[in-house]
Design a protein around this motif. Structure first.
Motif, PDB file in Angstrom:
ATOM      1  N   MET A 156       0.803  -1.218   0.000  1.00  0.00           N
ATOM      2  CA  MET A 156       0.000   0.000   0.000  1.00  0.00           C
ATOM      3  C   MET A 156       0.840   1.274   0.000  1.00  0.00           C
ATOM      4  O   MET A 156       0.524   2.239  -0.703  1.00  0.00           O
ATOM      5  N   ALA A 157       1.898   1.292   0.787  1.00  0.00           N
ATOM      6  CA  ALA A 157       2.718   2.505   0.882  1.00  0.00           C
ATOM      7  C   ALA A 157       3.309   2.886  -0.468  1.00  0.00           C
ATOM      8  O   ALA A 157       3.410   4.084  -0.797  1.00  0.00           O
ATOM      9  N   ASP A 158       3.688   1.889  -1.268  1.00  0.00           N
ATOM     10  CA  ASP A 158       4.240   2.168  -2.595  1.00  0.00           C
ATOM     11  C   ASP A 158       3.144   2.481  -3.607  1.00  0.00           C
ATOM     12  O   ASP A 158       3.278   3.406  -4.422  1.00  0.00           O
ATOM     13  N   GLU A 159       2.045   1.716  -3.558  1.00  0.00           N
ATOM     14  CA  GLU A 159       1.036   1.831  -4.600  1.00  0.00           C
ATOM     15  C   GLU A 159       0.129   3.050  -4.443  1.00  0.00           C
ATOM     16  O   GLU A 159      -0.607   3.389  -5.374  1.00  0.00           O
ATOM     17  N   ILE A 160       0.201   3.724  -3.295  1.00  0.00           N
ATOM     18  CA  ILE A 160      -0.606   4.942  -3.128  1.00  0.00           C
ATOM     19  C   ILE A 160       0.151   6.175  -3.608  1.00  0.00           C
ATOM     20  O   ILE A 160      -0.452   7.243  -3.814  1.00  0.00           O
ATOM     21  N   ILE A 161       1.439   6.050  -3.838  1.00  0.00           N
ATOM     22  CA  ILE A 161       2.254   7.231  -4.175  1.00  0.00           C
ATOM     23  C   ILE A 161       1.754   7.920  -5.438  1.00  0.00           C
ATOM     24  O   ILE A 161       1.626   9.149  -5.498  1.00  0.00           O
ATOM     25  N   HIS A 162       1.427   7.138  -6.479  1.00  0.00           N
ATOM     26  CA  HIS A 162       1.005   7.779  -7.735  1.00  0.00           C
ATOM     27  C   HIS A 162      -0.364   8.436  -7.578  1.00  0.00           C
ATOM     28  O   HIS A 162      -0.646   9.459  -8.214  1.00  0.00           O
ATOM     29  N   TRP A 163      -1.209   7.883  -6.701  1.00  0.00           N
ATOM     30  CA  TRP A 163      -2.497   8.519  -6.432  1.00  0.00           C
ATOM     31  C   TRP A 163      -2.305   9.816  -5.653  1.00  0.00           C
ATOM     32  O   TRP A 163      -3.005  10.816  -5.894  1.00  0.00           O
ATOM     33  N   GLN A 164      -1.385   9.824  -4.704  1.00  0.00           N
ATOM     34  CA  GLN A 164      -1.116  11.040  -3.951  1.00  0.00           C
ATOM     35  C   GLN A 164      -0.582  12.145  -4.861  1.00  0.00           C
ATOM     36  O   GLN A 164      -0.965  13.324  -4.713  1.00  0.00           O
ATOM     37  N   ALA A 165       0.280  11.771  -5.807  1.00  0.00           N
ATOM     38  CA  ALA A 165       0.792  12.757  -6.762  1.00  0.00           C
ATOM     39  C   ALA A 165      -0.342  13.297  -7.632  1.00  0.00           C
ATOM     40  O   ALA A 165      -0.413  14.501  -7.928  1.00  0.00           O
ATOM     41  N   PHE A 166      -1.238  12.410  -8.050  1.00  0.00           N
ATOM     42  CA  PHE A 166      -2.415  12.808  -8.821  1.00  0.00           C
ATOM     43  C   PHE A 166      -3.288  13.756  -8.004  1.00  0.00           C
ATOM     44  O   PHE A 166      -3.770  14.781  -8.509  1.00  0.00           O
ATOM     45  N   GLY A 167      -3.504  13.434  -6.732  1.00  0.00           N
ATOM     46  CA  GLY A 167      -4.312  14.280  -5.870  1.00  0.00           C
ATOM     47  C   GLY A 167      -3.707  15.663  -5.688  1.00  0.00           C
ATOM     48  O   GLY A 167      -4.418  16.677  -5.744  1.00  0.00           O
ATOM     49  N   LYS A 168      -2.404  15.706  -5.481  1.00  0.00           N
ATOM     50  CA  LYS A 168      -1.721  16.993  -5.317  1.00  0.00           C
ATOM     51  C   LYS A 168      -1.855  17.848  -6.569  1.00  0.00           C
ATOM     52  O   LYS A 168      -2.115  19.060  -6.492  1.00  0.00           O
ATOM     53  N   LYS A 169      -1.730  17.231  -7.726  1.00  0.00           N
ATOM     54  CA  LYS A 169      -1.805  17.959  -8.995  1.00  0.00           C
ATOM     55  C   LYS A 169      -3.193  18.553  -9.218  1.00  0.00           C
ATOM     56  O   LYS A 169      -3.326  19.645  -9.790  1.00  0.00           O
ATOM     57  N   HIS A 170      -4.231  17.832  -8.778  1.00  0.00           N
ATOM     58  CA  HIS A 170      -5.606  18.243  -9.082  1.00  0.00           C
ATOM     59  C   HIS A 170      -6.377  18.701  -7.850  1.00  0.00           C
ATOM     60  O   HIS A 170      -7.606  18.781  -7.892  1.00  0.00           O
ATOM     61  N   ASN A 171      -5.652  18.993  -6.766  1.00  0.00           N
ATOM     62  CA  ASN A 171      -6.273  19.508  -5.542  1.00  0.00           C
ATOM     63  C   ASN A 171      -7.341  18.554  -5.013  1.00  0.00           C
ATOM     64  O   ASN A 171      -8.479  18.941  -4.730  1.00  0.00           O
ATOM     65  N   LEU A 172      -6.965  17.290  -4.886  1.00  0.00           N
ATOM     66  CA  LEU A 172      -7.836  16.259  -4.329  1.00  0.00           C
ATOM     67  C   LEU A 172      -7.147  15.641  -3.110  1.00  0.00           C
ATOM     68  O   LEU A 172      -5.922  15.500  -3.095  1.00  0.00           O
ATOM     69  N   THR A 173      -7.928  15.257  -2.127  1.00  0.00           N
ATOM     70  CA  THR A 173      -7.388  14.527  -0.987  1.00  0.00           C
ATOM     71  C   THR A 173      -7.555  13.036  -1.253  1.00  0.00           C
ATOM     72  O   THR A 173      -8.651  12.576  -1.566  1.00  0.00           O
TER      73      THR A 173
END
Length: 249
Positions: A156-173
């Motif tokens: 989970m710690a590795d596989e959430i990283i790309h989602w977190q980057a996506f969230g940061k880019k589009h102002n999503l939590t």
């Protein structure tokens, strides 16, 4: 839906249907073919290839030397599991995606919801991760909370990283919980109660949409989670299959 192995095809059927390649990030196994046949509806003839097809167990053991557990696992004949690098997997997937296209497939559907930017650059290669993220963008407003259900606790710690980057880019939590579907070849599976508990945890964090971030989540999972949450629920396999059917069916 007609299922083809990597050795050949039904020529009469292929005169009427489009031919779609199904690309797996590991070796092709009958259990995986059976799972796709049960859980994916495509109006096409299917040809399966795996990123590591042709490699022996000994070769995979050699490739796994010194590699810590990660998202790129291979099951061996003796029941053990080895892990290989992402670079090895990407090389195999690119080669086999091109082989499927060269063999006459109209498109290739990647059967993995991890990000594969190297494959996104290839014409007619469809990646579920891209479709999931585009769908999220169209279903929630900026500032929304997006819940992700993930299938492997250790990754989970590795596989959430790309989602977190996506969230940061589009102002999503982005918030994530663990809920294991029945992955072919694996014994671990979350119960319905476990899945409901994971969904309730996402709701407690004000999730406004839930993403099932693995191709092994079934329609039964999506239906249960939608009923419990009352939210839009994106299932990677069916969503990607719909795009394939619309574009190539």
């Amino acid at each position: 839906m007609n299922i083809y192995n990597i050795e050949g095809s039904n020529k009469m059927s292929s005169l009427h249907n489009k031919k779609i390649g199904l690309l797996l990030p590991y070796r092709t196994e009958q259990s995986l073919i059976d799972f796709v046949n049960t859980n994916l509806t495509l109006n096409s003839d299917l040809v399966f290839r795996g990123a590591q097809d042709g490699k022996t167990d000994d070769e995979l053991r050699e490739l796994s030397q010194g590699i810590a557990p990660n998202s790129y696992a291979e099951n061996l004949a003796d029941g053990s599991t080895v892990f290989i690098t992402r670079e090895t997997v990407v090389a195999g997937m690119k080669a086999n995606a091109q082989a499927l296209l060269d063999d006459g497939c109209d498109a290739v559907m990647v059967c993995c919801s991890l990000p594969w930017p190297e494959l996104e650059q290839m014409k007619n290669v469809v990646t579920p991760c891209t479709i999931l993220k585009c769908s999220v963008m169209n279903l929630v407003a900026r500032g929304a909370v997006v819940g992700i259900l993930q299938p492997i606790k250790e990754a989970m710690a590795d596989e959430i990283i790309h989602w977190q980057a996506f969230g940061k880019k589009h102002n999503l939590t982005i918030t994530a919980q663990f809920a294991a579907p029945q992955v072919p070849g694996e014994d671990n599976m979350s119960s319905s109660d476990d899945i409901i508990q994971a969904v309730q945890a996402l709701l407690a964090q004000n999730a406004q949409l839930i993403v099932l971030d693995c191709m092994a989540y079934t329609e039964a999972h999506r239906s249960l989670i939608a009923q419990v949450s009352g939210l839009p629920v994106l299932r990677a396999m069916s969503l990607t299959g719909t795009i394939i059917n619309q574009a190539f069916g």
